[in-house]
Design an enzyme around this catalytic site. Structure first.
Site, PDB file in Angstrom:
ATOM      1  N   GLU A  60       0.857  -1.274   0.031  1.00  0.00           N
ATOM      2  CA  GLU A  60       0.065   0.069   0.090  1.00  0.00           C
ATOM      3  C   GLU A  60       0.780   1.293  -0.045  1.00  0.00           C
ATOM      4  O   GLU A  60       0.299   2.377   0.522  1.00  0.00           O
ATOM      5  CB  GLU A  60      -1.013  -0.117   1.072  1.00  0.00           C
ATOM      6  CG  GLU A  60      -1.667  -1.152   1.245  1.00  0.00           C
ATOM      7  CD  GLU A  60      -3.269  -1.146   0.447  1.00  0.00           C
ATOM      8  OE1 GLU A  60      -3.925  -0.033   0.525  1.00  0.00           O
ATOM      9  OE2 GLU A  60      -3.487  -2.224  -0.057  1.00  0.00           O
TER      10      GLU A  60
ATOM     11  N   HIS B  94      -4.634   1.459   7.519  1.00  0.00           N
ATOM     12  CA  HIS B  94      -2.920   2.068   7.152  1.00  0.00           C
ATOM     13  C   HIS B  94      -2.322   2.214   8.462  1.00  0.00           C
ATOM     14  O   HIS B  94      -3.049   2.982   9.295  1.00  0.00           O
ATOM     15  CB  HIS B  94      -3.075   2.968   5.984  1.00  0.00           C
ATOM     16  CG  HIS B  94      -3.339   2.592   4.597  1.00  0.00           C
ATOM     17  ND1 HIS B  94      -4.144   3.372   3.985  1.00  0.00           N
ATOM     18  CD2 HIS B  94      -3.119   1.469   3.703  1.00  0.00           C
ATOM     19  CE1 HIS B  94      -4.377   2.904   2.942  1.00  0.00           C
ATOM     20  NE2 HIS B  94      -3.655   1.769   2.614  1.00  0.00           N
TER      21      HIS B  94
ATOM     22  N   CYS C 115      -3.169  11.316   4.123  1.00  0.00           N
ATOM     23  CA  CYS C 115      -3.143  10.273   2.845  1.00  0.00           C
ATOM     24  C   CYS C 115      -3.255  11.102   1.571  1.00  0.00           C
ATOM     25  O   CYS C 115      -2.842  10.517   0.630  1.00  0.00           O
ATOM     26  CB  CYS C 115      -4.638  10.005   2.786  1.00  0.00           C
ATOM     27  SG  CYS C 115      -5.206   8.995   4.485  1.00  0.00           S
TER      28      CYS C 115
HETATM   29  O1  SUG Z   1      -7.737   2.768   0.618  1.00  0.00           O
HETATM   30  N1  SUG Z   1     -10.718   4.835   0.710  1.00  0.00           N
HETATM   31  C1  SUG Z   1      -9.242   4.729   0.818  1.00  0.00           C
HETATM   32  C2  SUG Z   1      -8.683   6.004   1.714  1.00  0.00           C
HETATM   33  C3  SUG Z   1      -7.100   5.638   1.736  1.00  0.00           C
HETATM   34  C4  SUG Z   1      -6.253   6.514   2.559  1.00  0.00           C
HETATM   35  N2  SUG Z   1      -5.033   6.555   2.535  1.00  0.00           N
HETATM   36  C5  SUG Z   1      -4.012   6.437   3.533  1.00  0.00           C
HETATM   37  N3  SUG Z   1      -4.468   6.268   4.776  1.00  0.00           N
HETATM   38  N4  SUG Z   1      -3.009   6.482   3.101  1.00  0.00           N
HETATM   39  C6  SUG Z   1      -8.939   3.436   1.205  1.00  0.00           C
HETATM   40  O2  SUG Z   1      -9.200   2.701   2.120  1.00  0.00           O
HETATM   41  C7  SUG Z   1     -12.944   4.645  -0.105  1.00  0.00           C
HETATM   42  C8  SUG Z   1     -13.767   4.651  -1.489  1.00  0.00           C
HETATM   43  C9  SUG Z   1     -15.166   4.394  -1.317  1.00  0.00           C
HETATM   44  O3  SUG Z   1     -15.502   3.690  -0.532  1.00  0.00           O
HETATM   45  O4  SUG Z   1     -15.743   4.999  -2.009  1.00  0.00           O
HETATM   46  C10 SUG Z   1     -11.356   4.365  -0.262  1.00  0.00           C
HETATM   47  O5  SUG Z   1     -10.926   3.759  -1.205  1.00  0.00           O
END
Ligand code: SUG
Length: 443
Positions: free
Chosen positions: A174, A248, A367
């Site tokens: 990730e 994460h 993020c």
């Molecule tokens: O991968 N949300 C992302 C958020 C990522 C956050 N990034 C870090 N923590 N670095 C994920 O969970 C939600 C999309 C939706 O539900 O429409 C989403 O993919």
């Protein structure tokens, strides 16, 4: 070598929506199917970029991806003209349409793992795009991410671009969300801390939610980047916090320069982690927040540890860049004020940003950005149109206002007009950012 840290934020794409796609991400589940506002989302992100650039920090931008992604729907057996493909997917497989429409590439902390040249044996700055194998909607990102990174950091003398790791659960990667680089000076070799959720069979595992990052993937990235073993540290994220919504590691820990700021319960063995990092980097600082002061649940809802920690030129110490949600939670705000008032920790300022559109999908300040430590020569080799200046921010805001809708619900994802609007917008954007033809529809 003198070097400084640049943040490359992901520009929110025109299809930003809430589809509840991310299992284990509390905000994504909570806001599933709510209407989104892509225009506001993109402007909120640009507001943060503009503000950090105005603070004297190097701020760049990475482009959004082409969504809905018709080539994926075609690869999954939907045929006909684009409008027919969309209509069939909406009817027969709405989950797939949602997955190919996600604007999730905005969270560029997940775009890649980046190792500064001072840490790498060949003296180059290394990028490995994350395979994001744990979720279908995210696994569609790496190919275009690789092209966007190659176009932004297009200089083979300075930058080494690797292919994403094989996209299989054993190699779940990730990117920078589970990687922190600690150092005493950005330009001098530091310690790279890789945090995994899933290790060997004998290591504990979460029971409710998936562990997205594997130790094998961390080790592979460290090898590819030619990191010195003595300065590479691997640690496991506590399974209990993954089950509490910390999908994460950057939801519960953030590092910058010599400082690691984290929750007491972030790691399986925090004492060992601190010992190892200290041995490799004497002078490193740890600021740990106790569960009695901030519960993991409050950390997850406020994203306190998903703040950016930055060293603002001309100031001492570290500034926290936090989401509005931190200011709205009394316990979190009190903790931030305590940290700033205390003399024996290096955090001494806070700036608050409204990033609600992204936060509602579980994406906070950290993020939204990919950190890239650059020497002066490397900085000069970055695609010049990718830097945020006041003029560039003006141009991008005008572009958003011209091309983005202010409301999207699931039914809109099947609207062929949205696809056309997106392609027109992205075509223009690649010109604004001087990136060339990085999208499938342009090739
Ligand atoms: O991968 N949300 C992302 C958020 C990522 C956050 N990034 C870090 N923590 N670095 C994920 O969970 C939600 C999309 C939706 O539900 O429409 C989403 O993919």
């Amino acid at each position: 070598m003198t070097a400084s840290e640049a943040n490359f934020d992901g520009l929110v794409g025109p299809s930003h929506n809430y589809a509840g796609l991310a299992h284990g991400n509390v905000a994504s589940a909570k806001n599933a199917d709510k209407p989104s506002n892509p225009r506001e989302a993109a402007l909120q992100g640009l507001g943060k970029m503009r503000a950090l650039a105005a603070m004297g920090l190097a701020q760049g931008v990475l482009p959004p991806q082409e969504r809905p992604h018709i080539p994926t729907l075609k690869a999954l057996g939907f045929t006909g003209k684009d409008a027919e493909v969309l209509a069939k997917a909406a009817r027969e497989a709405p989950g797939l349409l949602a997955a190919v429409s996600s604007a999730s590439s905005m969270w560029t902390a997940n775009a890649a793992t980046v190792s500064p040249s001072a840490d790498c044996a060949d003296g180059k700055l290394h990028f490995t795009p994350a395979n994001l194998a744990s979720h279908l909607h995210r696994s569609l990102e790496p190919a275009t991410t690789a092209r966007a990174l190659a176009a932004t950091f297009a200089n083979a003398r300075h930058f080494a671009h690797h292919a994403p790791l094989p996209a299989t659960p054993a190699m779940g990667d990730e990117g920078a969300a589970n990687h922190t680089r600690l150092c005493l000076d950005y330009g001098v070799a530091g310690v790279e801390l890789f945090v995994y959720g899933c290790g060997t069979d004998s290591e504990p595992k979460p029971t409710k939610y998936p562990a997205r990052q594997t130790r094998a993937a961390c080790e592979a990235v460290a090898r590819l980047h030619q990191l010195t073993t003595a300065r590479t540290v691997h640690h496991q994220q506590a399974p209990a916090v993954i089950d509490a919504g910390v999908f994460h590691n950057d939801v519960i820990a953030v590092g910058n320069r010599e400082l690691l700021f984290c929750h007491q319960q972030a790691f399986v063995d925090a004492a060992a982690l601190q010992r190892e990092v200290r041995a490799a980097l004497p002078g490193v600082r740890f600021v740990e927040v106790a569960e009695t002061e901030v519960s993991v649940a409050d950390a997850v809802s406020s994203y306190l540890f998903n703040s950016q920690l930055v060293c603002v030129p001309g100031t001492e110490g570290h500034t926290l860049i936090v989401a509005q949600e931190c200011a709205e939670n009394k316990k979190i705000w009190a903790c931030i004020q305590r940290l700033i008032a205390e003399r024996d920790n290096p955090i001494n300022d806070v700036k608050v940003f409204d990033l609600r559109q992204s936060m509602h999908n579980g994406g906070g300040p950290a993020c939204l950005r990919l950190r890239v430590v650059l020497t002066e020569a490397e900085r000069a080799a970055v695609n010049s149109a990718s830097w945020i200046t006041p003029e560039k921010a003006d141009a991008l805001e005008a572009w958003v206002r011209q091309h983005y809708r202010d409301r999207l619900v699931f039914a809109d994802l099947a609207d062929p007009a949205l696809l056309d609007e997106t392609r027109t917008a992205l075509d223009r954007l690649t010109q604004l950012l001087g990136l060339g033809s990085i999208y499938d529809f342009q090739r």
